[in-house]
Motif scaffolding. Structure first.
Motif, PDB file in Angstrom:
ATOM      1  N   VAL A  80      -2.352   1.605 -18.271  1.00  0.00           N
ATOM      2  CA  VAL A  80      -2.460   1.773 -16.818  1.00  0.00           C
ATOM      3  C   VAL A  80      -1.272   2.601 -16.350  1.00  0.00           C
ATOM      4  O   VAL A  80      -0.117   2.255 -16.621  1.00  0.00           O
ATOM      5  N   THR A  81      -1.556   3.692 -15.682  1.00  0.00           N
ATOM      6  CA  THR A  81      -0.493   4.570 -15.212  1.00  0.00           C
ATOM      7  C   THR A  81      -0.167   4.366 -13.738  1.00  0.00           C
ATOM      8  O   THR A  81       0.879   4.814 -13.263  1.00  0.00           O
ATOM      9  N   LYS A  82      -1.068   3.694 -13.028  1.00  0.00           N
ATOM     10  CA  LYS A  82      -0.824   3.411 -11.614  1.00  0.00           C
ATOM     11  C   LYS A  82      -1.764   2.312 -11.160  1.00  0.00           C
ATOM     12  O   LYS A  82      -2.932   2.283 -11.531  1.00  0.00           O
ATOM     13  N   ALA A  83      -1.252   1.398 -10.333  1.00  0.00           N
ATOM     14  CA  ALA A  83      -2.082   0.366  -9.716  1.00  0.00           C
ATOM     15  C   ALA A  83      -1.632   0.235  -8.272  1.00  0.00           C
ATOM     16  O   ALA A  83      -0.479  -0.111  -8.003  1.00  0.00           O
ATOM     17  N   VAL A  84      -2.526   0.528  -7.354  1.00  0.00           N
ATOM     18  CA  VAL A  84      -2.178   0.593  -5.933  1.00  0.00           C
ATOM     19  C   VAL A  84      -2.978  -0.435  -5.144  1.00  0.00           C
ATOM     20  O   VAL A  84      -4.207  -0.511  -5.270  1.00  0.00           O
ATOM     21  N   SER A  85      -2.299  -1.212  -4.324  1.00  0.00           N
ATOM     22  CA  SER A  85      -2.985  -2.154  -3.438  1.00  0.00           C
ATOM     23  C   SER A  85      -3.579  -1.392  -2.264  1.00  0.00           C
ATOM     24  O   SER A  85      -2.966  -0.442  -1.751  1.00  0.00           O
ATOM     25  N   GLY A  86      -4.767  -1.805  -1.836  1.00  0.00           N
ATOM     26  CA  GLY A  86      -5.397  -1.119  -0.723  1.00  0.00           C
ATOM     27  C   GLY A  86      -6.664  -1.801  -0.253  1.00  0.00           C
ATOM     28  O   GLY A  86      -6.858  -3.000  -0.488  1.00  0.00           O
ATOM     29  N   TYR A  87      -7.515  -1.044   0.373  1.00  0.00           N
ATOM     30  CA  TYR A  87      -8.727  -1.568   0.979  1.00  0.00           C
ATOM     31  C   TYR A  87      -9.939  -0.727   0.564  1.00  0.00           C
ATOM     32  O   TYR A  87      -9.863   0.498   0.474  1.00  0.00           O
ATOM     33  N   ALA A  88     -11.054  -1.392   0.318  1.00  0.00           N
ATOM     34  CA  ALA A  88     -12.295  -0.709  -0.038  1.00  0.00           C
ATOM     35  C   ALA A  88     -13.459  -1.513   0.526  1.00  0.00           C
ATOM     36  O   ALA A  88     -13.381  -2.735   0.667  1.00  0.00           O
ATOM     37  N   GLY A  89     -14.544  -0.797   0.843  1.00  0.00           N
ATOM     38  CA  GLY A  89     -15.746  -1.455   1.343  1.00  0.00           C
ATOM     39  C   GLY A  89     -16.032  -1.200   2.801  1.00  0.00           C
ATOM     40  O   GLY A  89     -17.120  -1.517   3.297  1.00  0.00           O
ATOM     41  N   GLY A  90     -15.050  -0.653   3.521  1.00  0.00           N
ATOM     42  CA  GLY A  90     -15.228  -0.395   4.939  1.00  0.00           C
ATOM     43  C   GLY A  90     -14.880   1.038   5.290  1.00  0.00           C
ATOM     44  O   GLY A  90     -14.728   1.891   4.417  1.00  0.00           O
ATOM     45  N   ALA A  91     -14.731   1.288   6.576  1.00  0.00           N
ATOM     46  CA  ALA A  91     -14.448   2.640   7.056  1.00  0.00           C
ATOM     47  C   ALA A  91     -12.957   2.934   7.048  1.00  0.00           C
ATOM     48  O   ALA A  91     -12.119   2.019   7.073  1.00  0.00           O
ATOM     49  N   ALA A  92     -12.624   4.222   7.046  1.00  0.00           N
ATOM     50  CA  ALA A  92     -11.226   4.639   7.002  1.00  0.00           C
ATOM     51  C   ALA A  92     -10.447   4.151   8.218  1.00  0.00           C
ATOM     52  O   ALA A  92      -9.279   3.747   8.107  1.00  0.00           O
ATOM     53  N   ASP A  93     -11.074   4.149   9.400  1.00  0.00           N
ATOM     54  CA  ASP A  93     -10.334   3.800  10.613  1.00  0.00           C
ATOM     55  C   ASP A  93     -10.084   2.306  10.769  1.00  0.00           C
ATOM     56  O   ASP A  93      -9.396   1.886  11.710  1.00  0.00           O
ATOM     57  N   THR A  94     -10.634   1.489   9.872  1.00  0.00           N
ATOM     58  CA  THR A  94     -10.349   0.048   9.928  1.00  0.00           C
ATOM     59  C   THR A  94      -9.542  -0.416   8.719  1.00  0.00           C
ATOM     60  O   THR A  94      -9.355  -1.617   8.515  1.00  0.00           O
ATOM     61  N   ALA A  95      -9.043   0.526   7.926  1.00  0.00           N
ATOM     62  CA  ALA A  95      -8.277   0.182   6.728  1.00  0.00           C
ATOM     63  C   ALA A  95      -6.823  -0.093   7.080  1.00  0.00           C
ATOM     64  O   ALA A  95      -5.905   0.619   6.669  1.00  0.00           O
ATOM     65  N   GLN A  96      -6.619  -1.136   7.874  1.00  0.00           N
ATOM     66  CA  GLN A  96      -5.296  -1.583   8.284  1.00  0.00           C
ATOM     67  C   GLN A  96      -5.234  -3.100   8.092  1.00  0.00           C
ATOM     68  O   GLN A  96      -6.209  -3.801   8.340  1.00  0.00           O
ATOM     69  N   TYR A  97      -4.084  -3.583   7.651  1.00  0.00           N
ATOM     70  CA  TYR A  97      -3.984  -4.990   7.257  1.00  0.00           C
ATOM     71  C   TYR A  97      -4.444  -5.952   8.351  1.00  0.00           C
ATOM     72  O   TYR A  97      -5.210  -6.879   8.081  1.00  0.00           O
ATOM     73  N   GLU A  98      -3.974  -5.744   9.583  1.00  0.00           N
ATOM     74  CA  GLU A  98      -4.330  -6.671  10.652  1.00  0.00           C
ATOM     75  C   GLU A  98      -5.834  -6.663  10.916  1.00  0.00           C
ATOM     76  O   GLU A  98      -6.436  -7.709  11.173  1.00  0.00           O
ATOM     77  N   MET A  99      -6.458  -5.489  10.854  1.00  0.00           N
ATOM     78  CA  MET A  99      -7.894  -5.394  11.097  1.00  0.00           C
ATOM     79  C   MET A  99      -8.692  -5.967   9.925  1.00  0.00           C
ATOM     80  O   MET A  99      -9.666  -6.695  10.123  1.00  0.00           O
ATOM     81  N   VAL A 100      -8.289  -5.658   8.721  1.00  0.00           N
ATOM     82  CA  VAL A 100      -8.988  -6.183   7.538  1.00  0.00           C
ATOM     83  C   VAL A 100      -8.920  -7.706   7.523  1.00  0.00           C
ATOM     84  O   VAL A 100      -9.883  -8.390   7.146  1.00  0.00           O
TER      85      VAL A 100
END
Length: 241
Positions: A80-100
């Motif tokens: 594994v060369t990179k592992a990044v925490s994030g969001y998937a399954g929704g829209a780009a404009d709602t990919a924020q921690y408080e909204m998720v």
């Protein structure tokens, strides 16, 4: 106090409250007798179907509860060369921690894993995901975290990944390695959005933080014990890339 530090403190407070409320009764939901954690690692067979090694790096996206622990596990996998925490399954404009965190965006806390398929295969990553990174029999929750944003989901980039994931779930259910059926969903990857910086490398930077110590450090220890051939002592950190 900066906006980022305020968000970080709020995040930690919420997770500690959840931990304080749920951990004392966690024994009621254990999936292995004598275990002290609801996400206890399980020994499972390797996938009978896998992807053949390809040239160049590949990516895989997994969701399995809080991304802190899932990221921390995959950061210790060789190849594994990179592992990044994030969001998937929704829209780009709602990919924020408080909204998720509202559970209404369609997003799941996820980890994008970039790997060298000549060192570790997609199937091996799936084996780590199902065995160590989370409990695939918990529907819309993991340990103390509740909501669809903590669902067990494999976000597949193409039909090849989809076929391997489907075959492996069927194989594990048939082998009855868990006390209940796997509830992991397979969803097409429509986009991955990296999480805020204060979420990155959280396990490595905060190993004694109560949530991490109780829920996630045991996962890394299980990875080392169950998969010594692909375990790396030195994690690949986002902050060093």
């Amino acid at each position: 106090m900066t906006t980022e530090s305020t968000a970080r403190d709020w995040t930690r407070w919420l997770r500690n409250v959840a931990l304080a409320l749920i951990v004392p009764v966690a024994g009621l939901a254990l999936w292995q007798t004598g275990s002290g954690a609801a996400e206890q690692a399980v020994v499972i067979p390797a996938p009978a179907v896998d992807l053949t090694a390809a040239d160049g790096t590949q990516t895989a996206v997994f969701a399995g509860g809080c991304f802190w622990g899932v990221q921390g596990v995959f950061q210790h996998v060789k190849g594994v060369t990179k592992a990044v925490s994030g969001y998937a399954g929704g829209a780009a404009d709602t990919a924020q921690y408080e909204m998720v965190g509202s559970g209404t965006t369609g997003h799941a806390e996820s980890v994008q894993v970039t790997y060298d398929p000549k060192q570790v295969s997609y199937g091996q990553l799936l084996q780590v995901y199902f065995s160590v990174a989370h409990n695939p029999t918990q529907l819309n929750f993991q340990g103390p975290d509740q909501g669809t944003q903590y669902r067990s989901t494999i976000f597949v980039a193409d039909d090849k990944q989809k076929s391997v994931a489907e075959a492996y779930i069927a194989q594990l259910d048939a082998a009855k390695v868990y006390p209940a059926e796997i509830v992991t969903t397979i969803e097409p990857l429509k986009g991955f959005y990296p999480a805020e910086q204060y979420h990155q490398d959280f396990l490595t930077l905060n190993p004694t933080y109560p949530y991490i110590a109780i829920n996630d450090i045991p996962k890394v220890e299980a990875l080392k014990a169950l998969f010594p051939g692909i375990y790396s002592d030195k994690p690949v950190l986002v902050g060093q890339l």
